[in-house]
Design a protein around this motif. Structure first.
Motif, PDB file in Angstrom:
ATOM      1  N   THR A   1       0.815  -1.216   0.000  1.00  0.00           N
ATOM      2  CA  THR A   1       0.000   0.000   0.000  1.00  0.00           C
ATOM      3  C   THR A   1       0.847   1.263   0.000  1.00  0.00           C
ATOM      4  OG1 THR A   1      -1.688   1.245   1.233  1.00  0.00           O
ATOM      5  CG2 THR A   1      -0.198  -0.112   2.537  1.00  0.00           C
ATOM      6  N   ASN A   2       0.400   2.250  -0.744  1.00  0.00           N
ATOM      7  CA  ASN A   2       0.945   3.595  -0.597  1.00  0.00           C
ATOM      8  C   ASN A   2       0.267   4.244   0.600  1.00  0.00           C
ATOM      9  OD1 ASN A   2       2.547   3.323  -2.844  1.00  0.00           O
ATOM     10  ND2 ASN A   2       1.219   4.515  -4.192  1.00  0.00           N
ATOM     11  N   GLY A   3       0.943   5.208   1.197  1.00  0.00           N
ATOM     12  CA  GLY A   3       0.315   5.916   2.312  1.00  0.00           C
ATOM     13  C   GLY A   3       1.269   6.125   3.465  1.00  0.00           C
ATOM     14  N   PHE A   4       0.747   6.736   4.511  1.00  0.00           N
ATOM     15  CA  PHE A   4       1.535   7.034   5.698  1.00  0.00           C
ATOM     16  C   PHE A   4       1.471   5.857   6.662  1.00  0.00           C
ATOM     17  CE2 PHE A   4      -0.048  11.489   4.581  1.00  0.00           C
ATOM     18  CZ  PHE A   4       1.004  11.700   3.708  1.00  0.00           C
ATOM     19  N   LYS A   5       2.602   5.456   7.164  1.00  0.00           N
ATOM     20  CA  LYS A   5       2.703   4.204   7.919  1.00  0.00           C
ATOM     21  C   LYS A   5       1.781   4.161   9.129  1.00  0.00           C
ATOM     22  CE  LYS A   5       6.862   6.002  10.192  1.00  0.00           C
ATOM     23  NZ  LYS A   5       8.320   5.815  10.398  1.00  0.00           N
ATOM     24  N   GLU A   6       1.715   5.253   9.899  1.00  0.00           N
ATOM     25  CA  GLU A   6       0.931   5.225  11.126  1.00  0.00           C
ATOM     26  C   GLU A   6      -0.565   5.088  10.820  1.00  0.00           C
ATOM     27  OE1 GLU A   6       1.771   9.569  10.035  1.00  0.00           O
ATOM     28  OE2 GLU A   6       2.883   7.677  10.115  1.00  0.00           O
ATOM     29  N   VAL A   7      -1.014   5.693   9.729  1.00  0.00           N
ATOM     30  CA  VAL A   7      -2.421   5.629   9.355  1.00  0.00           C
ATOM     31  C   VAL A   7      -2.762   4.262   8.767  1.00  0.00           C
ATOM     32  CG1 VAL A   7      -4.225   6.642   7.909  1.00  0.00           C
ATOM     33  CG2 VAL A   7      -2.500   8.120   8.956  1.00  0.00           C
ATOM     34  N   GLN A   8      -1.926   3.776   7.844  1.00  0.00           N
ATOM     35  CA  GLN A   8      -2.227   2.511   7.178  1.00  0.00           C
ATOM     36  C   GLN A   8      -2.232   1.340   8.156  1.00  0.00           C
ATOM     37  OE1 GLN A   8      -3.462   4.141   4.841  1.00  0.00           O
ATOM     38  NE2 GLN A   8      -2.730   2.975   3.076  1.00  0.00           N
TER      39      GLN A   8
ATOM     40  N   GLU B   1      -2.858   1.384  11.373  1.00  0.00           N
ATOM     41  CA  GLU B   1      -4.024   1.455  12.265  1.00  0.00           C
ATOM     42  C   GLU B   1      -5.301   1.087  11.518  1.00  0.00           C
ATOM     43  OE1 GLU B   1      -6.185   4.435  15.483  1.00  0.00           O
ATOM     44  OE2 GLU B   1      -4.315   5.066  14.532  1.00  0.00           O
ATOM     45  N   LYS B   2      -5.412   1.469  10.247  1.00  0.00           N
ATOM     46  CA  LYS B   2      -6.568   1.057   9.432  1.00  0.00           C
ATOM     47  C   LYS B   2      -6.679  -0.466   9.403  1.00  0.00           C
ATOM     48  CE  LYS B   2      -6.468   4.601   5.775  1.00  0.00           C
ATOM     49  NZ  LYS B   2      -6.122   4.742   4.340  1.00  0.00           N
ATOM     50  N   ILE B   3      -5.553  -1.109   9.140  1.00  0.00           N
ATOM     51  CA  ILE B   3      -5.522  -2.570   9.017  1.00  0.00           C
ATOM     52  C   ILE B   3      -5.893  -3.228  10.344  1.00  0.00           C
ATOM     53  CG2 ILE B   3      -3.978  -4.534   8.607  1.00  0.00           C
ATOM     54  CD1 ILE B   3      -2.490  -2.599   6.601  1.00  0.00           C
ATOM     55  N   GLU B   4      -5.462  -2.631  11.425  1.00  0.00           N
ATOM     56  CA  GLU B   4      -5.736  -3.166  12.765  1.00  0.00           C
ATOM     57  C   GLU B   4      -7.210  -2.993  13.132  1.00  0.00           C
ATOM     58  OE1 GLU B   4      -4.861  -5.126  16.087  1.00  0.00           O
ATOM     59  OE2 GLU B   4      -3.083  -4.325  15.097  1.00  0.00           O
ATOM     60  N   THR B   5      -7.707  -1.775  13.025  1.00  0.00           N
ATOM     61  CA  THR B   5      -9.053  -1.486  13.524  1.00  0.00           C
ATOM     62  C   THR B   5     -10.150  -2.094  12.648  1.00  0.00           C
ATOM     63  OG1 THR B   5      -9.100   0.647  12.356  1.00  0.00           O
ATOM     64  CG2 THR B   5      -8.341   0.665  14.637  1.00  0.00           C
ATOM     65  N   SER B   6      -9.861  -2.303  11.368  1.00  0.00           N
ATOM     66  CA  SER B   6     -10.880  -2.842  10.455  1.00  0.00           C
ATOM     67  C   SER B   6     -10.954  -4.364  10.492  1.00  0.00           C
ATOM     68  CB  SER B   6     -10.597  -2.388   9.024  1.00  0.00           C
ATOM     69  OG  SER B   6      -9.362  -2.911   8.564  1.00  0.00           O
ATOM     70  N   GLY B   7     -10.058  -4.994  11.251  1.00  0.00           N
ATOM     71  CA  GLY B   7     -10.074  -6.446  11.363  1.00  0.00           C
ATOM     72  C   GLY B   7      -9.332  -7.176  10.265  1.00  0.00           C
ATOM     73  N   LEU B   8      -8.565  -6.467   9.458  1.00  0.00           N
ATOM     74  CA  LEU B   8      -7.846  -7.099   8.353  1.00  0.00           C
ATOM     75  C   LEU B   8      -6.553  -7.794   8.774  1.00  0.00           C
ATOM     76  CD1 LEU B   8      -8.207  -4.340   5.584  1.00  0.00           C
ATOM     77  CD2 LEU B   8      -9.245  -6.625   5.557  1.00  0.00           C
ATOM     78  N   LYS B   9      -5.961  -7.339   9.842  1.00  0.00           N
ATOM     79  CA  LYS B   9      -4.600  -7.779  10.182  1.00  0.00           C
ATOM     80  C   LYS B   9      -4.428  -9.297  10.263  1.00  0.00           C
ATOM     81  CE  LYS B   9      -0.819  -6.990  13.437  1.00  0.00           C
ATOM     82  NZ  LYS B   9      -0.393  -6.293  14.677  1.00  0.00           N
ATOM     83  N   PRO B  10      -5.351 -10.059  10.877  1.00  0.00           N
ATOM     84  CA  PRO B  10      -5.128 -11.505  11.012  1.00  0.00           C
ATOM     85  C   PRO B  10      -5.018 -12.265   9.691  1.00  0.00           C
ATOM     86  CG  PRO B  10      -6.839 -10.767  12.530  1.00  0.00           C
ATOM     87  CD  PRO B  10      -6.568  -9.630  11.599  1.00  0.00           C
ATOM     88  N   PHE B  11      -5.507 -11.680   8.622  1.00  0.00           N
ATOM     89  CA  PHE B  11      -5.483 -12.373   7.331  1.00  0.00           C
ATOM     90  C   PHE B  11      -4.119 -12.321   6.646  1.00  0.00           C
ATOM     91  CE2 PHE B  11     -10.019 -11.215   7.733  1.00  0.00           C
ATOM     92  CZ  PHE B  11     -10.601 -12.466   7.539  1.00  0.00           C
ATOM     93  N   PHE B  12      -3.267 -11.376   7.048  1.00  0.00           N
ATOM     94  CA  PHE B  12      -2.089 -11.070   6.241  1.00  0.00           C
ATOM     95  C   PHE B  12      -0.777 -11.435   6.931  1.00  0.00           C
ATOM     96  CE2 PHE B  12      -5.498  -8.540   4.536  1.00  0.00           C
ATOM     97  CZ  PHE B  12      -5.364  -8.802   3.182  1.00  0.00           C
TER      98      PHE B  12
END
Length: 242
Positions: A131-138, A140-151
């Motif tokens: 992903t492009n973007g700012f590390k702190e934002v990206q 946290e997005k992945i964490e709070t949206s529930g995506l992290k366990p998949f990757f």
């Protein structure tokens, strides 16, 4: 247990607009920020947001081309909006900070994302994000949206110091994932940044267009005859390929 497509072992996903509903989430975050500063007393929100999007898009293109620094991008996207709409009394840096704090709190994923990720995990693919973007934002997005366990791994342009579509970020992601190019495929919504970025690095790609009326098709590829490009209209159509 279902088997994976024998050609592929590693799938690399774009984040914004592919998995995470950037349009809806960014609008929600901006509306909260807009109301905090009581800007509705001076300007219509839709006009403000569309003006901001215009400047943000142009500045991100300049950022990817290394023509503008992060601190200038984040300030100018608001300051240029204020100037266009003749708004005074709000500090651009402060509004950007509040907006970036609100952004990762938004959790809306594109329809079908959780189902297809569960499907792919069951088939034992290695799933990663580029992903492009700012590390702190990206992150946290992945964490709070529930995506992290998949990757397995998350590759963010700011950390790698190479934004998509540059070859370096794809090369780094492949190497760091212990993947091979001919066994990898990139999934993303942006033709130039995700699809052509991957293909130019020698990786197959899937162009997700968020249009359920689109049928699955294989796209002719004049850019790299060694790579395949597919097109899908819903993220769930990945199960027709993988």
């Amino acid at each position: 247990m279902p088997k994976m497509n024998k050609k592929y072992t590693h799938i690399f996903f774009d984040l914004d607009n592919t998995l995470w509903d950037f349009e809806r989430n960014s609008r929600n975050a901006m509306h909260i920020t807009f109301q905090h500063y009581k800007l509705e007393e001076s300007v219509d929100f839709n006009l403000f947001f569309e003006t901001y999007k215009k400047h943000n898009h142009a500045l991100w293109e300049s950022y990817r081309n290394r023509e503008v620094a992060k601190k200038d991008l984040t300030r100018l996207r608001f300051q240029n909006t204020f100037d266009d709409l003749e708004l005074n009394g709000v500090n651009a840096d402060e509004m950007n900070t509040l907006y970036l704090n609100e952004m990762p709190k938004q959790k809306v994923l594109n329809e079908g994302v959780t189902d297809i990720l569960n499907y792919l995990k069951k088939k034992r693919y290695h799933l990663n994000i580029i992903t492009n973007g700012f590390k702190e934002v990206q992150r946290e997005k992945i964490e709070t949206s529930g995506l992290k366990p998949f990757f397995d791994k998350i590759f963010i342009s700011e950390e790698i110091k190479s934004p998509k579509p540059e070859r370096e970020i794809f090369e780094y992601s492949i190497k760091s994932s212990n993947a091979k190019k001919n066994n990898s495929i990139m999934v993303g919504d942006d033709w130039e940044i995700d699809v052509l970025g991957a293909v130019n690095c020698g990786i197959d790609a899937i162009h997700y267009q968020s249009n359920p009326l689109e049928n699955l098709t294989k796209v002719s590829n004049p850019y790299n005859s060694h790579c395949q490009i597919f097109k899908i209209g819903t993220i769930g159509h990945l199960d027709l390929i993988l």
